[in-house]
Enzyme design. Sequence first.
Site, PDB file in Angstrom:
ATOM      1  N   HIS A  89      35.823  49.315  34.686  1.00 23.00           N
ATOM      2  CA  HIS A  89      34.694  48.959  33.640  1.00 23.00           C
ATOM      3  C   HIS A  89      33.717  49.997  33.914  1.00 23.00           C
ATOM      4  O   HIS A  89      33.147  50.540  32.960  1.00 23.00           O
ATOM      5  CB  HIS A  89      34.211  47.567  33.928  1.00 23.00           C
ATOM      6  CG  HIS A  89      35.102  46.431  33.676  1.00 23.00           C
ATOM      7  ND1 HIS A  89      35.113  45.639  34.692  1.00 23.00           N
ATOM      8  CD2 HIS A  89      35.726  46.191  32.647  1.00 23.00           C
ATOM      9  CE1 HIS A  89      36.139  44.591  34.216  1.00 23.00           C
ATOM     10  NE2 HIS A  89      36.302  44.896  32.973  1.00 23.00           N
ATOM     11  N   LYS A 144      37.345  30.687  29.823  1.00 20.84           N
ATOM     12  CA  LYS A 144      38.040  31.446  30.995  1.00 20.84           C
ATOM     13  C   LYS A 144      38.140  30.865  32.480  1.00 20.84           C
ATOM     14  O   LYS A 144      38.670  31.463  33.414  1.00 20.84           O
ATOM     15  CB  LYS A 144      37.891  33.003  30.770  1.00 20.84           C
ATOM     16  CG  LYS A 144      38.429  33.639  29.708  1.00 20.84           C
ATOM     17  CD  LYS A 144      38.028  35.048  29.976  1.00 20.84           C
ATOM     18  CE  LYS A 144      38.711  36.072  28.873  1.00 20.84           C
ATOM     19  NZ  LYS A 144      38.643  37.488  28.984  1.00 20.84           N
ATOM     20  N   ARG A 168      44.120  50.186  28.665  1.00 22.33           N
ATOM     21  CA  ARG A 168      44.752  50.449  30.127  1.00 22.33           C
ATOM     22  C   ARG A 168      46.163  50.809  29.522  1.00 22.33           C
ATOM     23  O   ARG A 168      46.593  51.804  30.481  1.00 22.33           O
ATOM     24  CB  ARG A 168      44.671  49.219  31.040  1.00 22.33           C
ATOM     25  CG  ARG A 168      43.181  48.941  31.710  1.00 22.33           C
ATOM     26  CD  ARG A 168      43.249  47.874  32.475  1.00 22.33           C
ATOM     27  NE  ARG A 168      43.635  46.649  31.511  1.00 22.33           N
ATOM     28  CZ  ARG A 168      43.540  45.341  31.807  1.00 22.33           C
ATOM     29  NH1 ARG A 168      43.027  45.088  32.690  1.00 22.33           N
ATOM     30  NH2 ARG A 168      44.035  44.427  30.918  1.00 22.33           N
ATOM     31  N   SER A 186      40.471  42.668  36.330  1.00 16.79           N
ATOM     32  CA  SER A 186      39.474  41.824  37.060  1.00 16.79           C
ATOM     33  C   SER A 186      40.433  40.621  37.662  1.00 16.79           C
ATOM     34  O   SER A 186      40.248  40.184  38.768  1.00 16.79           O
ATOM     35  CB  SER A 186      38.434  41.040  36.051  1.00 16.79           C
ATOM     36  OG  SER A 186      37.657  42.038  35.730  1.00 16.79           O
TER      37      SER A 186
END
Length: 167
Positions: free
Chosen positions: A20, A44, A93, A131
């Site tokens: 990030h 989440k 990614r 993450s």
Amino acid sequence: MPGMRTAIYPGSFDPLTNGHLDLIYRAARLFDRVIVAVAASEGKNPLFSLDERIALLRRVVMTVPNVEVDSFTGLLVDYVEKHQGEAVIRGLRAVSDFEFEFQLALMNRKLNPRVETIFMMPKEAYTFLSSRLVKEIAQLGGDVSGFVPAPVKAALGRKLRQIKRRK
């Protein structure tokens, strides 16, 4: 601010990773103003509260003068419009990210044709990083120092110790 090119980099940042951070630094070179917009993401089940995520981000990017940290709920395009953003920054990614991100970008364009989405790839060293993986490694006692900034590593350790004590 009129005349300033503003980009919004949205995400849950639970926690902020070096991937990030790589995108934030690179976007800050491309735009006059970058707003890192932390999504509440209550659905989440985040490890860190919204306030904790904002505080960590502010601490880590405080030396970058054209980067601000804020939070948002609701539609991203509404947030972008309210803050006079021209572009949304999204990280890719791997090919697996593309389909989902592409759908989001097309939907955002449909909702507000003025908002562009810019896809950025992190440095090769961070292409595997997420993450979710960082949290998993930390929960299993692994060293995450190569994956997150030092303040985030410390915060992860504190948070996981708190959780352990509650059990």
